[in-house]
Design a protein around this motif. Sequence first.
Motif, PDB file in Angstrom:
ATOM      1  N   GLY A   1     -26.476  20.417 -26.459  1.00 63.70           N
ATOM      2  CA  GLY A   1     -25.046  20.192 -26.405  1.00 63.70           C
ATOM      3  C   GLY A   1     -24.345  20.997 -27.487  1.00 63.70           C
ATOM      4  N   ASP A   2     -23.603  20.314 -28.351  1.00 62.80           N
ATOM      5  CA  ASP A   2     -22.916  20.983 -29.452  1.00 62.80           C
ATOM      6  C   ASP A   2     -23.684  20.862 -30.766  1.00 62.80           C
ATOM      7  N   LYS A   3     -24.984  20.616 -30.664  1.00 65.27           N
ATOM      8  CA  LYS A   3     -25.826  20.487 -31.854  1.00 65.27           C
ATOM      9  C   LYS A   3     -26.976  21.484 -31.808  1.00 65.27           C
ATOM     10  N   VAL A   4     -27.446  21.866 -32.991  1.00 64.06           N
ATOM     11  CA  VAL A   4     -28.622  22.712 -33.132  1.00 64.06           C
ATOM     12  C   VAL A   4     -29.712  21.872 -33.779  1.00 64.06           C
ATOM     13  N   VAL A   5     -30.853  21.788 -33.122  1.00 65.22           N
ATOM     14  CA  VAL A   5     -31.971  21.002 -33.646  1.00 65.22           C
ATOM     15  C   VAL A   5     -33.045  21.954 -34.150  1.00 65.22           C
ATOM     16  N   LEU A   6     -33.427  21.769 -35.407  1.00 61.40           N
ATOM     17  CA  LEU A   6     -34.447  22.598 -36.044  1.00 61.40           C
ATOM     18  C   LEU A   6     -35.657  21.730 -36.339  1.00 61.40           C
ATOM     19  N   ILE A   7     -36.818  22.141 -35.821  1.00 63.35           N
ATOM     20  CA  ILE A   7     -38.051  21.367 -35.995  1.00 63.35           C
ATOM     21  C   ILE A   7     -39.104  22.233 -36.657  1.00 63.35           C
ATOM     22  N   GLN A   8     -39.730  21.701 -37.688  1.00 67.68           N
ATOM     23  CA  GLN A   8     -40.853  22.387 -38.316  1.00 67.68           C
ATOM     24  C   GLN A   8     -42.088  22.093 -37.471  1.00 67.68           C
ATOM     25  N   VAL A   9     -42.630  23.130 -36.822  1.00 68.87           N
ATOM     26  CA  VAL A   9     -43.669  22.927 -35.818  1.00 68.87           C
ATOM     27  C   VAL A   9     -45.068  23.299 -36.283  1.00 68.87           C
ATOM     28  N   SER A  10     -45.226  24.023 -37.369  1.00 69.27           N
ATOM     29  CA  SER A  10     -46.554  24.369 -37.867  1.00 69.27           C
ATOM     30  C   SER A  10     -46.463  24.785 -39.319  1.00 69.27           C
TER      31      SER A  10
ATOM     32  N   ARG B   1     -50.551  20.381 -51.567  1.00 65.67           N
ATOM     33  CA  ARG B   1     -51.808  20.072 -52.249  1.00 65.67           C
ATOM     34  C   ARG B   1     -52.322  21.287 -52.998  1.00 65.67           C
ATOM     35  N   ARG B   2     -52.183  22.481 -52.385  1.00 62.92           N
ATOM     36  CA  ARG B   2     -52.648  23.684 -53.059  1.00 62.92           C
ATOM     37  C   ARG B   2     -51.816  23.992 -54.304  1.00 62.92           C
ATOM     38  N   SER B   3     -50.535  23.570 -54.276  1.00 63.61           N
ATOM     39  CA  SER B   3     -49.680  23.844 -55.425  1.00 63.61           C
ATOM     40  C   SER B   3     -49.725  22.741 -56.465  1.00 63.61           C
ATOM     41  N   GLY B   4     -50.424  21.622 -56.145  1.00 66.12           N
ATOM     42  CA  GLY B   4     -50.557  20.526 -57.097  1.00 66.12           C
ATOM     43  C   GLY B   4     -49.378  19.588 -57.125  1.00 66.12           C
ATOM     44  N   ARG B   5     -48.441  19.718 -56.177  1.00 61.74           N
ATOM     45  CA  ARG B   5     -47.268  18.858 -56.170  1.00 61.74           C
ATOM     46  C   ARG B   5     -47.487  17.648 -55.277  1.00 61.74           C
ATOM     47  N   SER B   6     -46.610  16.659 -55.419  1.00 61.05           N
ATOM     48  CA  SER B   6     -46.720  15.423 -54.647  1.00 61.05           C
ATOM     49  C   SER B   6     -46.489  15.693 -53.173  1.00 61.05           C
ATOM     50  N   THR B   7     -47.250  14.996 -52.313  1.00 56.77           N
ATOM     51  CA  THR B   7     -47.115  15.180 -50.866  1.00 56.77           C
ATOM     52  C   THR B   7     -46.583  13.938 -50.178  1.00 56.77           C
ATOM     53  N   ARG B   8     -46.219  12.932 -50.912  1.00 61.16           N
ATOM     54  CA  ARG B   8     -45.824  11.665 -50.321  1.00 61.16           C
ATOM     55  C   ARG B   8     -44.570  11.830 -49.453  1.00 61.16           C
ATOM     56  N   GLY B   9     -44.642  11.331 -48.240  1.00 60.47           N
ATOM     57  CA  GLY B   9     -43.492  11.325 -47.343  1.00 60.47           C
ATOM     58  C   GLY B   9     -43.229  12.627 -46.622  1.00 60.47           C
ATOM     59  N   LEU B  10     -44.087  13.646 -46.810  1.00 62.62           N
ATOM     60  CA  LEU B  10     -43.861  14.920 -46.154  1.00 62.62           C
ATOM     61  C   LEU B  10     -45.000  15.225 -45.192  1.00 62.62           C
ATOM     62  N   LYS B  11     -44.671  15.785 -44.047  1.00 66.72           N
ATOM     63  CA  LYS B  11     -45.667  16.119 -43.039  1.00 66.72           C
ATOM     64  C   LYS B  11     -45.044  17.113 -42.077  1.00 66.72           C
ATOM     65  N   GLU B  12     -45.845  17.572 -41.104  1.00 65.63           N
ATOM     66  CA  GLU B  12     -45.274  18.395 -40.043  1.00 65.63           C
ATOM     67  C   GLU B  12     -44.342  17.534 -39.190  1.00 65.63           C
ATOM     68  N   GLY B  13     -43.447  18.210 -38.502  1.00 69.66           N
ATOM     69  CA  GLY B  13     -42.564  17.489 -37.600  1.00 69.66           C
ATOM     70  C   GLY B  13     -41.239  17.095 -38.218  1.00 69.66           C
ATOM     71  N   LEU B  14     -40.852  17.726 -39.312  1.00 69.90           N
ATOM     72  CA  LEU B  14     -39.540  17.493 -39.896  1.00 69.90           C
ATOM     73  C   LEU B  14     -38.466  17.941 -38.909  1.00 69.90           C
ATOM     74  N   VAL B  15     -37.440  17.110 -38.679  1.00 70.77           N
ATOM     75  CA  VAL B  15     -36.387  17.406 -37.711  1.00 70.77           C
ATOM     76  C   VAL B  15     -35.033  17.344 -38.405  1.00 70.77           C
ATOM     77  N   LEU B  16     -34.299  18.449 -38.323  1.00 75.10           N
ATOM     78  CA  LEU B  16     -32.951  18.529 -38.874  1.00 75.10           C
ATOM     79  C   LEU B  16     -31.973  18.868 -37.754  1.00 75.10           C
ATOM     80  N   VAL B  17     -30.781  18.284 -37.801  1.00 82.72           N
ATOM     81  CA  VAL B  17     -29.774  18.469 -36.755  1.00 82.72           C
ATOM     82  C   VAL B  17     -28.493  19.007 -37.382  1.00 82.72           C
ATOM     83  N   TYR B  18     -28.021  20.137 -36.836  1.00 85.21           N
ATOM     84  CA  TYR B  18     -26.767  20.732 -37.301  1.00 85.21           C
ATOM     85  C   TYR B  18     -25.676  20.442 -36.284  1.00 85.21           C
ATOM     86  N   ASP B  19     -24.623  19.746 -36.708  1.00 82.55           N
ATOM     87  CA  ASP B  19     -23.477  19.446 -35.863  1.00 82.55           C
ATOM     88  C   ASP B  19     -22.520  20.634 -35.933  1.00 82.55           C
ATOM     89  N   THR B  20     -22.382  21.376 -34.840  1.00 86.00           N
ATOM     90  CA  THR B  20     -21.567  22.590 -34.859  1.00 86.00           C
ATOM     91  C   THR B  20     -20.084  22.300 -35.012  1.00 86.00           C
TER      92      THR B  20
END
Length: 429
Positions: A368-377, A385-404
């Motif tokens: 519609g009038d929105k843009v959906v951005l999904i982190q797919v891989s 983990r490789r950078s030594g930073r915290s990973t809590r609450g983060l995973k693949e499949g992040l979804v952001l929506v831009y209202d045009t």
Amino acid sequence: MSESCNSRHFSWLMKSCFPNPNHSASAAQPSTFNNSDCPYNSSAVAVAAAISSLPDDLLLECLTRVPSSSLPSLSLVCRRWSRLLLSPSFSLLRRRRGLLRHTLFALSATDSALFSATLRLHGSDSVSDSDSGSSLWTVSAFLPEDDDLWTFPSHARISSIGPRIFIVGRNATLRYDTWTGTVTAKSPMLLSRKKFAIAAVFGRIYVAGGGPRTTSVEEYDPEEDKWRVVATASRSRFGCIGASADGIFYVIGGLKLGASGNDLSRGTSAGAEAHVYASSMDLYDVESRAWLRSRTVPGGGCVVAACAAAGFIYVLASHAVELSFWRFDARRKSGGGGFGEWRRIRSPPLPAQVRVDSTVRFSCAGVGDKVVLIQVSGCIDDLLRRSGRSTRGLKEGLVLVYDTAAEEWNRAADLPEIIRRPACVCVEC
């Protein structure tokens, strides 16, 4: 399914066209009710039969006023109704009346099944970071009716026409009917392609790119189930992205390859030119069968995602350690004279812990009038983990929506974990 419908198919519809003798309004005025008002008399049947003889344009006017929830059932009445409900004219009339319903589909496949996650975007569907979850997604799995015919296309791209999603791969094409939940094998492309651009324009599918020796543009007619070559591009692209707006097929980004470029589909490198990620767009006018002047995304960078929404082309570009987000005015017939203008807009607000690099991939879809951005891989957990930073609450499949319209980003429900590396598309019905 019969070719045409008969009066029995209309019995439920015709009930709403005649007074109900048991309704309170009818009971209050018994003297005004007679047998001619009964929905089961010969007159009602005659009217029902007359509807089946309406010309297509008048029948379309009737069908476009039906609630979206009834459309899957109506498509099964007869072949004629199914054809009309799947036609571009039906979608155009629904759009003019503001009745089109937009649904985001994220498809993921295994060797034995097709998984589909759907998301409806309303004002309340965008949630804050603290509330994000997969509860707003609906997940379904579809098994093939005939195991011998099930071969999911390799390196598939997807595009939608009405309620149907076409899954196009190197050597196979599948049609997924979102109304009936069926998956059907269709004709494959004429040329083998990998990481090509795809988009639907005026009820047909167009593909381009996909290798250094593939400059032909193919068109697919879903009614005839046939592919044909309709144009030749001026340059080869590999890993490009497709979009469409106002009758133009956009071929965006990818690796820019010359005549002596690598055959990347085979993994060879002899005699290759220098490879750079193209930040340009090629514009193919479907009606005039002509190429328009190419455009270039300002600021260069690598185009990592793109889509069309609300008459604009939206492009996400990567600049090694940061992202930029651009809007291209694709409205040729708006009369405002803005066609071809670029504007940089606010970049997607990725979590602060996320590192932008070549391992992270995005999928972009206009809903519609929105843009959906999904982190797919590109697993964020592994990167952190490789950078030594915290990973809590983060995973693949992040979804952001831009209202045009509001020009704002919001966090939406994360993609369900069962949907891995999906291809995303908007379905209109």
